[in-house]
Scaffold this active site. Sequence first.
Site, PDB file in Angstrom:
ATOM      1  N   HIS A 267      44.555  45.297  38.472  1.00 20.66           N
ATOM      2  CA  HIS A 267      44.482  44.168  39.180  1.00 20.66           C
ATOM      3  C   HIS A 267      43.904  44.315  40.901  1.00 20.66           C
ATOM      4  O   HIS A 267      44.738  44.724  41.413  1.00 20.66           O
ATOM      5  CB  HIS A 267      45.742  43.473  39.195  1.00 20.66           C
ATOM      6  N   ASP A 269      43.129  42.515  43.791  1.00 20.07           N
ATOM      7  CA  ASP A 269      43.161  40.995  44.688  1.00 20.07           C
ATOM      8  C   ASP A 269      41.681  41.133  45.422  1.00 20.07           C
ATOM      9  O   ASP A 269      41.506  42.167  46.110  1.00 20.07           O
ATOM     10  CB  ASP A 269      44.263  40.909  45.552  1.00 20.07           C
ATOM     11  N   ASP A 379      47.567  36.513  37.314  1.00 21.24           N
ATOM     12  CA  ASP A 379      48.553  36.343  38.755  1.00 21.24           C
ATOM     13  C   ASP A 379      47.913  35.153  39.378  1.00 21.24           C
ATOM     14  O   ASP A 379      47.326  35.216  40.501  1.00 21.24           O
ATOM     15  CB  ASP A 379      48.064  37.940  39.573  1.00 21.24           C
ATOM     16  N   HIS A 584      42.801  33.852  44.008  1.00 21.10           N
ATOM     17  CA  HIS A 584      44.021  33.234  44.137  1.00 21.10           C
ATOM     18  C   HIS A 584      45.087  33.859  45.102  1.00 21.10           C
ATOM     19  O   HIS A 584      46.144  33.682  45.126  1.00 21.10           O
ATOM     20  CB  HIS A 584      44.803  33.744  42.798  1.00 21.10           C
TER      21      HIS A 584
HETATM   22 ZN    ZN Z   1      46.633  38.872  42.340  1.00 22.70          ZN
END
Ligand code: ZN
Length: 1052
Positions: A267, A269, A379, A584
Amino acid sequence: MTTLSAQPRFLRSITLDRANKFTTTDFYSDINLYSKLYSKRSADAVELSVYSVPDLKRIPFEKAVKQTFKPTSTGTNYGPSWSTHWFKLRITVPKDWAGEHVELLWDSSSEAMIWSTDGIPRQGLTGDRGNDRRVEYTLLKKAKGGEVIDLWVEMACNGMFGTGKNGLINPPEDNRYFNLSQVELAVPNHDAWQLFYDMQVVTGMANELPNETARGQEALYVCNQVIDAYDRDDLASLKKCLQITHGFLSKKAAPDAHRVTAVGNCHIDTAWLWPYAETRRKTARSWSTQLRLMEDYPEYVFVCSQAQQLEWLAHDYPKLFQEIKEASKKGQFQVIGSTWVEMDCNLPSGEALCRQFLYGQRYYEKNFGARCKIFWLPDTFGYSAQLPQIVKQAGAQYFFTQKLSWNNINKFPNTTFTWVGLDGTKILTHMAPCETYTAQADVGDMVRSIRNNRDLAFSNQSLLPYGNGDGGGGPQRAMLERLRRMKDIDGLPRCDMGSAESFFESVEEKAKGLQEWKGELYFELHRGTYTSQAATKRYNRKLEFLLRDVEIATTLCMSLGRDHAYPKADLDLLWKDLLLNQFHDVLPGSSIELANIDARAIYRDIETKGKRLLEDSLRCLYQSKPSEDGDGNGESYVAFNSLGWDRSEIIEIPVQSGDNLQQYSAGKNTGYVRVDNGAFEYRDIADSKSETSRVQAIAHGQEFILDNDFIIAKFNQQGHLVSLYDKHETRELIPAGQAGNQFKIYEDVPLYWEAWDVEMYHLNCGKSAGPGKARIGEVGPLRATIIVEYTLTDLSTASQTIVLTAASPRLEFHMEADWHESRKLLKVEFTWDIISDVATYDSQFGVIQRPTTYNTSQDYAKFEVCGHKFADLSEHGYGVALLNDCKFGYSCHGNVMRLSLLRSPKAPDLHCDMGHHEFAFAVYPHKGTFHESNVVRESYQFNVPLAVHSIAKSSLREHKPISYFGIEGAKNVILDTIKRAEDSDHIVIRLHEAFGGRAQFKLKSPLNIQSVVRCNILEDESDPVEFNKDERSSGWIVLHAFEILTLKLKVK
Ligand SMILES: [Zn+2]
């Protein structure tokens, strides 16, 4: 003669402790199994030199290798935070290492990346301690001995979670240095590593399986046996140990064992505790790392989401991108997710959600040959009720997340279930029961996959998204080794490395009687993300509407045959940038200051370019050449209405000589006029009727009064709304002794995640903000105002212009604030004489009703919720809406309605929301319930002012106002989007039913439309829609509640 056994009974706690210390680096690491992992080491084999890039710049490989490098050695510190250092490595493999497997060990206590001499990223490295540590790079699988190898290492002075001071989410430290602690060659001891991995599984089972199970006891027993058999002075003892573990690990799982599909992921970001520029490097580090693992583990499958990151990679690292494409053909590197970025799902508009999929799916189709079937979003802080419909209309069929496992009030009751959207669309959904997207693929994850699985009765399988996220580079070798061992083993679920798609297909085939969940997936945490980083929220709202207007104006130009090229390439870039900032942690406001500075620069660019495109396309629509404009007496003002219904508004225009306006503004440089426009229509302002109704502002005793044909609003000296009276309905809206427009300051000290969370107890600690001082501004007859100056606190001030025009009952509050608080939350509060157990909130292409009560834990978990342009509180016969132009955090409890305006968290952005702000809200009282009201249209009008331009009168000589699109027969249908089709010069429009009921309507348009066809969000065509060219009207079209309809209009 009998003798007693020499062995005392083994005890669980003591054995577990012993087993843990057998493999750890923390105890006895000079003699335990850890000490045997490498049989040979050489630090002298690596010659090091370094180039430190000045000014925190990140430079490409080609530029880096041309610099002058200076000799250096381990033990040196590199910094400051965010700086980059390039190392040249000359490696001479020791001669006596012929035949050995050789690894390079590199630990710079930071993130780093190995490059080959031909400029291809080979692997990422993550230094320092912890689970995420990755310091090994396979240099040679079989050395000749004596060979010389050159490599480059790019060291980034940040950890995988940035450079936060003393903790994860604290603001970054500017001046951190990172120690180059280890650079050496080493030869791993194969048997030691095998035993190391075996013991992770055996010890894990001893730890995780209940003591009452025979298998748990057996695991414990095996731990003791292995450690007893281990002889630190005799490496051959490792073989004996392995025999013991193999005996244990070779027992097969039960035939009906739970089935886990382990999907590798990392993941990343897109910005968070680091800026976008660092993310671009994180992708290269992580994904090159995964390519190396794929070489050694052919059964391994890795998924990667976020098309934006792939597009960056293709730009920055084209050779690596090619390698990834090759791996994707083999099925090992799978693109997933369907969207442009993993976006927030509370705050973006309905159209923005559609564009996430449009740009994402088109990217995957173009670059990887197929669209994604899975909407992968592990997420994000809550999931809009319109997503099932949008996902299905965007060519995907499954939804994966896990974030609701973070709820801090109620456990979400489902694991594998059917999510039913606002309109009734159903989508198969799985929330990983391991309750993380960075699982370690250990025994605990396997056990949790069963223990936390709430739907085992319906579906006996679960998905395990494993791999370190962000800078951790995804799955580690140890994870893959553990998964191999846990594939089919007594006591644990069966486990396969596989694809998420095959998992969902299998669930779809085998699951029986899945539970259904209707409506939004409300996240019971991170409720501060509706408000933190006010500028980001404001830009997002304003720019979504700006791009909408650009597309409408420029599509009309194209369809009318104006000399105007549709700016497709420009619009694509602007949309992609807007979608990027909807990531996000950016739009929610949970990133560090560096990321927020980046985001605001991107927004300013979209604003500048978008406004220019709008100006150009409107001038083209008006057929007005710039040279003809602004030449004095030949000028006329023209207003364009980009909304799909008639509207009358009072607007402000500059005053020209000879004008005779009904009202001038205070400075006399502008005046007010009433304008009346049809849907999607422009017209000369002079064509509008003069306003016959009146508004006035008067001071009366201790009160200030705004009074028009619709309402009387009374304010006290402090600016509180003490009375709001509907003249037509003869109804007072403020209960006796109560008020509206009251500012409250709340203590805003959440438990941990500062920028993310507003905690429920903040509502216990609200105080009235400091006093306001009201005075009359403008007095009418078209626009009347009251101005209130506030001293909110000792540190913060605000000024408010309260506006009522002659044309509408909409009472507007335009604010400027100077905000300098710490952990305080500013809200505005209204108390209404209305009783309702639910409030209605604007959402993406629809509305959501939520309770105004605190009866159940589900009710009070929603003490702060997300709404877009309005929230409405209605009872039988009457209601009132609180509109806003850039806010999202609402809390309606009983008859009190609050709008969250400004927060002041100090982490991870120390300066979040400090300084100047502009925003507006409005009160719109209405007869009837929400469903009978005009609230939806009113909220659009509040957010989308008429576009006003001065143009040459000659341009309007032949112009008859034409409404370019109209909806006949249904007021509950909103035509939101008009754009050019992606792959042709046809027009695409998107409409939705906005209130939650059936709609039957005809689409009218004077444009040269030849035929109309239904399509999905990706613009794939389906059924034709009847269209009568002579009548310029479609046949009746029926929409069900909250249905989104996309139509392609084929024009000549
Ligand atoms: Zn995230």
